[in-house]
Each structure stands twice: as C-alpha cells, then as structure tokens.
Design an enzyme around this catalytic site. Sequence first.
Site, PDB file in Angstrom:
ATOM      1  N   LYS A  31       9.844   6.129   4.114  1.00 17.06           N
ATOM      2  CA  LYS A  31      11.268   6.105   4.423  1.00 17.06           C
ATOM      3  C   LYS A  31      11.568   5.048   5.476  1.00 17.06           C
ATOM      4  O   LYS A  31      12.591   4.404   5.443  1.00 17.06           O
ATOM      5  CB  LYS A  31      11.713   7.479   4.943  1.00 17.06           C
ATOM      6  CG  LYS A  31      12.179   8.394   3.828  1.00 17.06           C
ATOM      7  CD  LYS A  31      12.980   9.547   4.384  1.00 17.06           C
ATOM      8  CE  LYS A  31      12.107  10.417   5.296  1.00 17.06           C
ATOM      9  NZ  LYS A  31      12.767  11.604   5.804  1.00 17.06           N
TER      10      LYS A  31
ATOM     11  N   ILE B  63       0.834  -1.204   0.000  1.00 13.77           N
ATOM     12  CA  ILE B  63       0.000   0.000   0.000  1.00 13.77           C
ATOM     13  C   ILE B  63       0.864   1.248   0.000  1.00 13.77           C
ATOM     14  O   ILE B  63       0.518   2.255  -0.598  1.00 13.77           O
ATOM     15  CB  ILE B  63      -0.872   0.083   1.278  1.00 13.77           C
ATOM     16  CG1 ILE B  63      -1.604  -1.211   1.557  1.00 13.77           C
ATOM     17  CG2 ILE B  63      -1.836   1.234   1.183  1.00 13.77           C
ATOM     18  CD1 ILE B  63      -2.262  -1.203   2.929  1.00 13.77           C
ATOM     19  N   SER B  64       1.968   1.159   0.716  1.00 14.41           N
ATOM     20  CA  SER B  64       2.774   2.370   0.845  1.00 14.41           C
ATOM     21  C   SER B  64       4.224   2.026   1.125  1.00 14.41           C
ATOM     22  O   SER B  64       4.529   1.053   1.822  1.00 14.41           O
ATOM     23  CB  SER B  64       2.206   3.222   1.988  1.00 14.41           C
ATOM     24  OG  SER B  64       3.229   3.808   2.739  1.00 14.41           O
ATOM     25  N   THR B  65       5.114   2.773   0.533  1.00 14.33           N
ATOM     26  CA  THR B  65       6.538   2.614   0.822  1.00 14.33           C
ATOM     27  C   THR B  65       7.038   3.938   1.349  1.00 14.33           C
ATOM     28  O   THR B  65       7.081   4.921   0.614  1.00 14.33           O
ATOM     29  CB  THR B  65       7.343   2.308  -0.464  1.00 14.33           C
ATOM     30  OG1 THR B  65       6.477   1.697  -1.392  1.00 14.33           O
ATOM     31  CG2 THR B  65       8.524   1.451  -0.190  1.00 14.33           C
TER      32      THR B  65
ATOM     33  N   SER C  72       9.135   2.696   6.709  1.00 14.70           N
ATOM     34  CA  SER C  72       8.336   1.479   6.741  1.00 14.70           C
ATOM     35  C   SER C  72       7.690   1.207   5.394  1.00 14.70           C
ATOM     36  O   SER C  72       7.589   2.088   4.552  1.00 14.70           O
ATOM     37  CB  SER C  72       7.235   1.616   7.793  1.00 14.70           C
ATOM     38  OG  SER C  72       6.267   2.535   7.350  1.00 14.70           O
ATOM     39  N   VAL C  73       7.276  -0.042   5.234  1.00 14.89           N
ATOM     40  CA  VAL C  73       6.503  -0.433   4.069  1.00 14.89           C
ATOM     41  C   VAL C  73       5.221  -1.051   4.598  1.00 14.89           C
ATOM     42  O   VAL C  73       5.259  -1.804   5.577  1.00 14.89           O
ATOM     43  CB  VAL C  73       7.260  -1.482   3.229  1.00 14.89           C
ATOM     44  CG1 VAL C  73       6.488  -1.817   1.969  1.00 14.89           C
ATOM     45  CG2 VAL C  73       8.624  -0.977   2.874  1.00 14.89           C
ATOM     46  N   VAL C  74       4.095  -0.690   3.990  1.00 11.57           N
ATOM     47  CA  VAL C  74       2.824  -1.219   4.482  1.00 11.57           C
ATOM     48  C   VAL C  74       2.195  -2.096   3.395  1.00 11.57           C
ATOM     49  O   VAL C  74       2.125  -1.693   2.231  1.00 11.57           O
ATOM     50  CB  VAL C  74       1.868  -0.073   4.893  1.00 11.57           C
ATOM     51  CG1 VAL C  74       0.553  -0.640   5.433  1.00 11.57           C
ATOM     52  CG2 VAL C  74       2.526   0.823   5.930  1.00 11.57           C
TER      53      VAL C  74
ATOM     54  N   ASP D 208       3.664  13.222  15.375  1.00 20.28           N
ATOM     55  CA  ASP D 208       3.779  13.346  13.911  1.00 20.28           C
ATOM     56  C   ASP D 208       2.375  13.535  13.338  1.00 20.28           C
ATOM     57  O   ASP D 208       2.022  12.968  12.315  1.00 20.28           O
ATOM     58  CB  ASP D 208       4.444  12.101  13.318  1.00 20.28           C
ATOM     59  CG  ASP D 208       4.863  12.294  11.854  1.00 20.28           C
ATOM     60  OD1 ASP D 208       4.929  13.462  11.409  1.00 20.28           O
ATOM     61  OD2 ASP D 208       5.097  11.294  11.155  1.00 20.28           O
TER      62      ASP D 208
ATOM     63  N   LYS E 275       2.561  -3.565   8.694  1.00 18.01           N
ATOM     64  CA  LYS E 275       3.587  -2.516   8.635  1.00 18.01           C
ATOM     65  C   LYS E 275       4.941  -3.146   8.920  1.00 18.01           C
ATOM     66  O   LYS E 275       5.163  -3.686  10.003  1.00 18.01           O
ATOM     67  CB  LYS E 275       3.261  -1.414   9.654  1.00 18.01           C
ATOM     68  CG  LYS E 275       4.191  -0.218   9.586  1.00 18.01           C
ATOM     69  CD  LYS E 275       3.610   0.988  10.308  1.00 18.01           C
ATOM     70  CE  LYS E 275       4.564   2.167  10.297  1.00 18.01           C
ATOM     71  NZ  LYS E 275       4.000   3.369  10.937  1.00 18.01           N
TER      72      LYS E 275
HETATM   73  P1  ADP Z   1       5.029   5.871   7.654  1.00 12.88           P
HETATM   74  O1  ADP Z   1       5.853   5.903   8.891  1.00 12.88           O
HETATM   75  O2  ADP Z   1       5.714   5.270   6.489  1.00 12.88           O
HETATM   76  O3  ADP Z   1       4.364   7.199   7.354  1.00 12.88           O
HETATM   77  P2  ADP Z   1       2.332   4.969   8.202  1.00 12.88           P
HETATM   78  O4  ADP Z   1       1.947   4.202   9.410  1.00 12.88           O
HETATM   79  O5  ADP Z   1       1.919   6.405   8.153  1.00 12.88           O
HETATM   80  O6  ADP Z   1       3.887   4.808   7.993  1.00 12.88           O
HETATM   81  O7  ADP Z   1       1.755   4.212   6.948  1.00 12.88           O
HETATM   82  C1  ADP Z   1       1.994   4.640   5.641  1.00 12.88           C
HETATM   83  C2  ADP Z   1       0.739   4.620   4.834  1.00 12.88           C
HETATM   84  O8  ADP Z   1       0.202   3.303   4.799  1.00 12.88           O
HETATM   85  C3  ADP Z   1      -0.368   5.476   5.404  1.00 12.88           C
HETATM   86  O9  ADP Z   1      -0.297   6.784   4.910  1.00 12.88           O
HETATM   87  C4  ADP Z   1      -1.616   4.782   4.936  1.00 12.88           C
HETATM   88  O10 ADP Z   1      -1.955   5.193   3.653  1.00 12.88           O
HETATM   89  C5  ADP Z   1      -1.191   3.326   4.887  1.00 12.88           C
HETATM   90  N1  ADP Z   1      -1.593   2.633   6.133  1.00 12.88           N
HETATM   91  C6  ADP Z   1      -0.871   2.454   7.252  1.00 12.88           C
HETATM   92  N2  ADP Z   1      -1.552   1.762   8.151  1.00 12.88           N
HETATM   93  C7  ADP Z   1      -2.745   1.489   7.616  1.00 12.88           C
HETATM   94  C8  ADP Z   1      -3.911   0.782   8.046  1.00 12.88           C
HETATM   95  N3  ADP Z   1      -3.971   0.223   9.259  1.00 12.88           N
HETATM   96  N4  ADP Z   1      -4.951   0.708   7.206  1.00 12.88           N
HETATM   97  C9  ADP Z   1      -4.903   1.268   5.994  1.00 12.88           C
HETATM   98  N5  ADP Z   1      -3.857   1.930   5.517  1.00 12.88           N
HETATM   99  C10 ADP Z   1      -2.775   2.049   6.307  1.00 12.88           C
HETATM  100 MG    MG Z   2       2.849   8.254   7.995  1.00 14.77          MG
END
Ligand code: ADP
Ligand code: MG
Length: 475
Positions: free
Chosen positions: A223, A219-221, A225-227, A364, A248
């Site tokens: 700096k 879903i997201s990469t 973490s990767v989700v 944050d 995460k």
């Molecule tokens: P980072 O430290 O990389 O910002 P985040 O916890 O903010 O990590 O997660 C990055 C992105 O992943 C978030 O902006 C969101 O879009 C998605 N994400 C993280 N946790 C969840 C979750 N529980 N459900 C849905 N999306 C999530």
């Molecule tokens: Mg974040």
Amino acid sequence: MSEQLAKELQLEEENAAFPEVVAAAEGPFITGENIDTSSDLMLAQMLQMEFDREYDAQLRREERKINGDSKVSISFENYRKVHPYDSDSSEDEVDWQDTRHDPYRADKPTTTPRRGFIGKGKDITTKHDEVVCGRKNTARMENFAPEFQVGDGIGMDLKLSNQVFNALKQHAYSEERRSARLHEKKEHSTAEKAVDPKTRLLLYKMVNSGMLETITGCISTGKESVVFHAYGGNATEDKVIPPECAIKVFKTTLNEFKNRDKYIKDDYRFKDRFSKLNPRKIIRMWAEKEMHNLTRMQNAGIPCPQVVILKKHVLVMSFIGQDQVPAPKLKDVTLSSEDMKKAYYQILNMMQQLYKECNLVHADLSEYNMLWHDGKVWLIDVSQSVEPTHPHGLEFLFRDCRNVSQFFQKGGVTEALNERELFNAVSGLNITADNEVDFQAEIEALEKMNEDHVQNHGKKLSTFSSDGDPPIYDE
Ligand code: ADP
Ligand code: MG
C-alpha cells in the site's frame, strides 16, 4: 471579428468547398439564421490538433535524445497532449446521442412539400437543403480525429444524411474515448507501481551513474511502497555496493499515508519539521526514518538490510535473499520445530536489543516483516518504528509482542512467553496486571505519565525502565 466579416469569411469558405451549390443557393437561401458558424470551431480545433501533433513529435524527439541506448528508459507518454476531443464533457456526449439537440438538424424535421420548397421570401427552404446538408456533413468528417479514416468523401461528392453522419460521429468519439481510456489506464498502473516519471528518473540516474548494474523487476507492491530488485554496480570510494540490492520506493500517492500521521507526528525527532512540511516531503521523511532506523539496527548488530543510499523517497539497501529471489517471510516458510524455537529466541533477543540498544520499538512487527534467510531471522520494514517514549510507543510494543507471541505459540513453541510476559521481558518494565485490559490500562497510564512529564519539565523521561536492564533470555 465583426458579424459582417464573419459572414463574409463563412461565405468564402463555403464557396470554396461547394462552389456550384452555394452559387445556386445564393440569395434567398442564405439567411442570417441559417449561417453555420461551426466552421470557426472546426478551424480552431484543427489548429489545436496541429499544435498538439507538433508538441508530441517534439516530446518524442526529446525522449529519444534522453534515452539514447541506455538500459533504463524514461517515457514522456503521460505528458502527451490530450486531444481536444478527449476532454469532451459528458454533456457533449448527451448532445450527440440526443438527436433532438443535434445542432445540425432542424428542431422540427420538415418534410419537403411537392412544390419543392416551403416558406416565403427570404426564409424559403428548398429541397436542395438535403444535398447541401449532406455535403456539409461530408466536409465535417474532417473534424474527426486524425487517426479516424474517413476517405475522400468530398472528392466523391458524398452526401451524408444527418442520421448517418451522427452515427459516424458517435463512433469516432467513442473510439477516441476508448484510446483515451487505454491511455488513462496505463497512467494509473504506473502510478500504482509508484514509478511516476520523477521516480523513474531517479532510478535511471542510479543505473546511469553505475551505482546499480540493472534493475531487474518488482518484488513487492504494497500500500505504501513498492520494492524492486537490482544488481549492484561499481563501488565508489566511500561505498561498497552489495551485489544484490532492494530498492524501496515510497509511494508518492498521498492518501495511504494519511493514517500514518500518528507514528511520525509525535516522534520528537521529526516534530519540528512535521508541521512545516508538505505531504510530498512527509513521504520523504518516511524513507529517511527507515534509513535512520536501519542504521541504528545495523550498528547494534541486528540482522537487517544494510542501507546503501537514500535519494528523496527512494531507499536502496542490501537485498535479503539470493539470485533475485527474496528470502521468504516467516509466515510463508515452514520451519522445523528446532528452527522455530531458534527463531523465537532470536526474535526475543532482537526485540530487547532494539529496545535497549537502538531505543526503538518496531511498531509493525509480525511474521510479515521478518524474513528467514541464512538460517536466521532478518527484520525489515522499519519506517514506522518509533522510540519507546513516543506517546504511543508502549502500545505499539504491546501490539508487536502480541503478534510475536501468538505466531510462536500457534507455531508450537511451548517456551514462548505470552504477550504480557514478552512485553515485560523486552521493556524491562514490571507490569503485574494478569489480564489484557488491566495491562493495557497500565501501559496507557505510563504513557500519560510520560506526557505529563513532558508538559511539566519540557522533556521526556529518558526511559520507562525502573528495574534496570531487561532480563536476558536465552536458549
Ligand atoms: P511494506 O511497507 O510495503 O510492507 P516492506 O519493507 O515490508 O514494505 O517490503 C515489502 C516486501 O518487499 C517484503 O515483504 C519483502 O518481501 C520485500 N523486501 C523488502 N525489503 C527487502 C530486502 N531488503 N530484501 C529482500 N526483500 C525485501
Ligand atoms: Mg511490510
């Protein structure tokens, strides 16, 4: 190996490869100086290559055995033996480009005089030289990487001039470096996505144990973490797994975490452990911190992901969103002015709850870490959250307040408090300074007071609040 023995072996080998020529050239042609000992190296490289190939084959077998027909597979590709040529130094490269240092060519190119030879007695050099060299060069093509097809040059009695041989060798090397580069690139990209083999194994186990049904994608990469998104699997006796999960993975590349020290180092909950830990364990601590903070928030009823499980640096939680589509961040969603106002008051309440009931400051908080889902705001990304009495806790809170105020003021919420009012409303403190500089100075003075208290009494103030509970704001 004695020099004598080496010479004999060398001779034997050359006899086998070029029976006629060597026989003809025996005598004056073979001298101590002319003997080419590079064959030892060649033999060693061939043996090494053979060994590497066997090793790789064994790796592939193990890979197949472990993966079976499982949904998630792991790869040992990064453990593949590096071919001896891959580690060629750049020095070597220069050697090969610089024909002056070509070990297979005489330092000064000699022209063969009309009589057919130069030199005297033992040091005579005949015109056969070129032929011998040519055949030797052909034989040396065996040195090239196994995948580099050179054909049966020896069978054809091919005589390669040094020039052609060097050009071929150059090409073989660059091809091989190219494949090594491709390999490297692949490795790099997996590292970037934080799924190194160990992490992959962790994820694989989660699916294999049935806790997760499938991991669908990233879903997201970020700096740090990767989700990933995953479908939840079977519930266990003590755990209900949500139908959709977010995984995460805290990155195990360490450099990004260096500048986050200040969050965790001064957090008394982690104080005793911090100094003794290696960086890898510190990263696990970030994941652990996120888990604890989410649990506190969950208990206070703040909308946030629910923790499913923590394994090392991998945190599984409930997914905010639906059908693999994550809920949009507040920065990406266009809300009606009514929803915007609703969101604002909700956040104000959540910040107060976080401070008072969870004893936490998000640290944050911004439109990037708030998701809009089911008509309300959900807080995420709390690995860096700290307690208000953290040496920089109030500064972090002030920064959060500034982000929230600015976002909603720009978003047209006229009721939105400014950052200083918001700070007081959340913390219950009554800092009266009417400009930012003085306000910040007072915050720092309070933090210092707390630190002095720690110095003198060995413990922190239980709370900064002197006016009792923060006021309740409501629509
Ligand atoms: P980072 O430290 O990389 O910002 P985040 O916890 O903010 O990590 O997660 C990055 C992105 O992943 C978030 O902006 C969101 O879009 C998605 N994400 C993280 N946790 C969840 C979750 N529980 N459900 C849905 N999306 C999530
Ligand atoms: Mg974040």
